[in-house]
Scaffold this motif. Structure first.
Motif, short mmCIF file in Angstrom:
data_model
loop_
_atom_site.label_atom_id
_atom_site.label_comp_id
_atom_site.label_asym_id
_atom_site.label_seq_id
_atom_site.Cartn_x
_atom_site.Cartn_y
_atom_site.Cartn_z
N LEU A 70 2.16 11.07 -4.32
CA LEU A 70 1.91 9.83 -5.05
C LEU A 70 2.43 9.97 -6.48
CD1 LEU A 70 -0.24 10.00 -2.69
CD2 LEU A 70 -1.74 8.66 -4.17
N ASN A 103 0.81 -1.22 0.00
CA ASN A 103 0.00 0.00 0.00
C ASN A 103 0.84 1.27 0.00
OD1 ASN A 103 -2.25 -1.66 0.20
ND2 ASN A 103 -2.39 -1.47 2.43
N GLN A 132 0.96 8.58 -9.02
CA GLN A 132 -0.27 8.76 -9.80
C GLN A 132 -1.46 8.79 -8.85
OE1 GLN A 132 -0.20 5.42 -12.48
NE2 GLN A 132 -1.14 4.04 -11.01
N ALA A 133 -2.49 9.52 -9.26
CA ALA A 133 -3.66 9.67 -8.39
C ALA A 133 -4.28 8.30 -8.10
CB ALA A 133 -4.68 10.58 -9.06
N HIS A 134 -4.63 8.10 -6.84
CA HIS A 134 -5.20 6.82 -6.41
C HIS A 134 -6.10 7.10 -5.22
CE1 HIS A 134 -5.49 2.53 -5.87
NE2 HIS A 134 -4.94 2.57 -4.65
N SER A 135 -7.38 7.27 -5.46
CA SER A 135 -8.30 7.71 -4.40
C SER A 135 -8.34 6.80 -3.18
CB SER A 135 -9.71 7.91 -4.97
OG SER A 135 -10.19 6.72 -5.57
N PRO A 136 -8.18 5.46 -3.32
CA PRO A 136 -8.17 4.61 -2.11
C PRO A 136 -6.98 4.86 -1.20
CG PRO A 136 -8.71 3.30 -4.05
CD PRO A 136 -8.23 4.64 -4.55
N PHE A 137 -5.99 5.67 -1.64
CA PHE A 137 -4.84 5.96 -0.79
C PHE A 137 -5.28 6.55 0.55
CE2 PHE A 137 -1.88 9.20 0.82
CZ PHE A 137 -0.79 8.40 1.13
N ASN A 143 -4.98 4.49 3.54
CA ASN A 143 -3.66 4.23 4.09
C ASN A 143 -3.42 5.05 5.36
OD1 ASN A 143 -3.35 2.77 1.74
ND2 ASN A 143 -1.37 3.63 1.21
#
Length: 212
Positions: free
Chosen positions: A127, A109, A129-134, A137
């Motif tokens: 990040l 993650n 690249q954009a990753h909304s579930p981040f 974390n």
């Protein structure tokens, strides 16, 4: 007349399996994760309604491109030993999670995530690249650097603090009961009055452990 909760009382719960890693970085079993979630707290948490809310974080700002998360830690965030929670603790925890030698199940993650300290209470995550579930974390429980700093990667999984944890969550360890062979039989937790979201109404939680 309005019904309001009263502080006090105790919950007793039975769990299958003996705790080994009450540590948010390396916890694997349900038993370890359940206890870790009470003793440790992260920047964010998921509440009873399934919504993400601030915990140790005072504020979180996400850039328009979704690549940078700017976080400020609350000034009233303290560990159970009364030491303040700072960005150094946060960075230390994530670096341990990213360290291949630690073998954290949460390591994937955090791959490719860079961290920049702004000051003792502010930090930026970047990040690739954009990753909304981040955002999830940031629920990772934070370790106190002053406790873990001198423990090497080889010793990390064997540290006594995996069973005698010091976190910043709603409950702190009160005592441990072992049998004649040194096997943990019971865990006793008590509410923490400096928890950022307020001291829990339930004063004590005890766990009894059973073999599989």
């Amino acid at each position: 007349m309005v019904t309001v909760p009263q502080r006090g009382g105790e919950i007793k719960e039975g769990l299958i399996g003996v705790p080994r890693f009450v540590n948010p970085v390396i916890s694997i079993s349900d038993t370890d994760r359940d206890i870790s979630s009470l003793i440790y707290s992260g920047l964010l948490k998921v509440n009873a309604e399934g919504k993400i809310i601030n915990d140790l974080a005072e504020s979180i700002n996400i850039s328009e491109d979704g690549l940078t998360y700017s976080v400020k830690i609350r000034d009233d965030a303290f560990f159970h030993d009364n030491k303040p929670v700072t960005v150094d603790d946060l960075i230390f925890t994530i670096e341990k999670t990213q360290d291949p030698a630690i073998k954290s199940p949460k390591r994937p993650n955090w791959e490719g995530i860079s961290i920049q300290k702004v000051n003792d209470k502010e930090v930026n995550f970047t990040l690739k690249q954009a990753h909304s579930p981040f955002i999830y974390n940031l629920t990772l429980g934070i370790l106190p650097k002053h406790i873990w700093n001198n423990i090497s990667a080889d010793e990390f999984a064997f540290s006594k603090y995996n069973l005698e944890p010091i976190g910043s969550g709603p409950y702190k360890l009160e005592k441990i009961k072992k049998d004649s062979d040194g096997i943990i039989k019971k865990y006793y937790l008590e509410s923490y009055n400096k928890y950022t979201l307020g001291e829990p109404f339930i004063e004590k939680i005890s766990f009894v452990f059973y073999k599989k």
